[in-house]
Design a protein around this motif. Sequence first.
Motif, PDB file in Angstrom:
ATOM      1  N   VAL A 126       4.955  -3.302   3.125  1.00 44.33           N
ATOM      2  CA  VAL A 126       5.495  -1.956   2.935  1.00 44.33           C
ATOM      3  C   VAL A 126       4.407  -1.046   2.411  1.00 44.33           C
ATOM      4  O   VAL A 126       3.743  -1.376   1.418  1.00 44.33           O
ATOM      5  N   THR A 127       4.228   0.084   3.064  1.00 42.13           N
ATOM      6  CA  THR A 127       3.271   1.088   2.614  1.00 42.13           C
ATOM      7  C   THR A 127       4.033   2.249   1.994  1.00 42.13           C
ATOM      8  O   THR A 127       4.852   2.899   2.651  1.00 42.13           O
ATOM      9  N   THR A 128       3.779   2.497   0.711  1.00 42.07           N
ATOM     10  CA  THR A 128       4.427   3.590  -0.007  1.00 42.07           C
ATOM     11  C   THR A 128       3.364   4.499  -0.599  1.00 42.07           C
ATOM     12  O   THR A 128       2.155   4.257  -0.444  1.00 42.07           O
ATOM     13  N   GLU A 129       3.792   5.534  -1.280  1.00 42.42           N
ATOM     14  CA  GLU A 129       2.837   6.427  -1.937  1.00 42.42           C
ATOM     15  C   GLU A 129       2.031   5.696  -3.004  1.00 42.42           C
ATOM     16  O   GLU A 129       0.898   6.083  -3.309  1.00 42.42           O
ATOM     17  N   ALA A 130       2.594   4.622  -3.545  1.00 46.39           N
ATOM     18  CA  ALA A 130       1.915   3.862  -4.598  1.00 46.39           C
ATOM     19  C   ALA A 130       0.971   2.802  -4.041  1.00 46.39           C
ATOM     20  O   ALA A 130       0.231   2.168  -4.788  1.00 46.39           O
TER      21      ALA A 130
END
Length: 466
Positions: A126-130
């Motif tokens: 999963v790629t998130t802002e974090a």
Amino acid sequence: MTRVVIIGGGPGGYEAALVASQLGGEVTLIENDFVGGSAVLTDCVPSKTLIATAEVMTEVTDSEQLGLRFGDGGPESVSVDLAAVNERVLGLAKQQSTDIYEKLVADGVRIIIGAGRLDGPETVVVTTEAGEERIEADAILLATGAHPRVLPDAVPDGERILTWTQVYALDDLPEKLIVVGSGVTGAEFASAYDALGVDVTLVSSRDRVLPGEDADAAQVLEDVFTRRGMTVLGKSRAAGVRREGDGVVVTLTDGREVTGSHCLLAVGSIPNTADLGLETAGVEVDEGGFIKVDKVSRTSVRGVYAAGDCTGVLMLASVAAMQGRIAMWHTLGDAVQPLDLKSVSSNVFTAPEIATVGASQTDVDTAEVRAVGVTLPLKGNARAKMQGIQDGFVKVFCLPLTGIVIGGVVVAPRASELIHTLAVAVHARLTVDQLAQAFTVYPSLSGSLAEAARQQHLHAVATVRS
């Protein structure tokens, strides 16, 4: 506890998440926008909210025959504030998304806002802002949906050339709207904007609107469109759309040009299957990019399931939701029945609506099924007369010997509600005699369904006697 990871928060995803959580799974739902997916945010909920306003306008326009009077202005004096309508549309969509989100959280589902992809058959990244997070899973469901297809020479600009996800940014009604595509989406928007008072031209590449629906029903709808002043261009394929000043020009493949103020593109959908890591994980797709699944939502990879529009299996929110539930019932060991497309009911939200379930007229005409059909026009129904309904019919198909109901069509206002009676009959394999003997309210439109069943019985008796 089984670790379940779901990529996509539309009907296929969020319904699967609820089932998995209720069955004791440890559930993570990954969504790159808002929970609810396109069905809630840009498709079903918004479009049907817009259509709800259009339905009221249709009733107002047709109400003079019921004895209502509007003064000097007539029904045409009733106007539509499109900015207010679209504000309500988007507000309801947001509220529905929030309600689903809160339900998922209350059921213990972990929700991650980000983009998910497979890294093998048992891992999701999963790629998130974090940053990135790797999640190991015992079962994975792909429910990533689809997005509007556009023509190479008709690039949407969000102002004059629009997809159905962009129309809710309009503050004013189009002066002249050209709808390219006469499938379900195109017909629904053409019907809605026509009812709101817009000059609509519908460009159809086929010889009639709704080529995938019952031919008799489609003819009724096209007749209504024409009677209300809509321009329907049959056998006219769009080659491109361009901006020209404050308007648009649609070029047809035969060289003709159609001018308008706005153009709405409704030419199909493309699955959201790119950048999902499908090839790396070994998940097979068809030539259109749709994920291949069986009747319990399994892909070609053990432990990886798929549901919804990304599979291309009857692109309906109800089917997506059922595919998602079936996947979780299967992987978590609950009782499960394979997806039965013959019992799926669907609806076209035009005016009048067109609802279908089970076997079709085409199935009967091509001898794919051996069935007897009875069609009953609504103009003979007492309630239809009271409500001023001039167009529509009910059609019921049954097996010739047993009388088991296997399909039907309803063309009427609120056909989406009436079709449930036939859907139950098809699902439960009821006979026309059972359908006919059930009491209906008098007067009611549903009484025509019972009357059609009674005519099926009389047909069977006559056949036996002969």
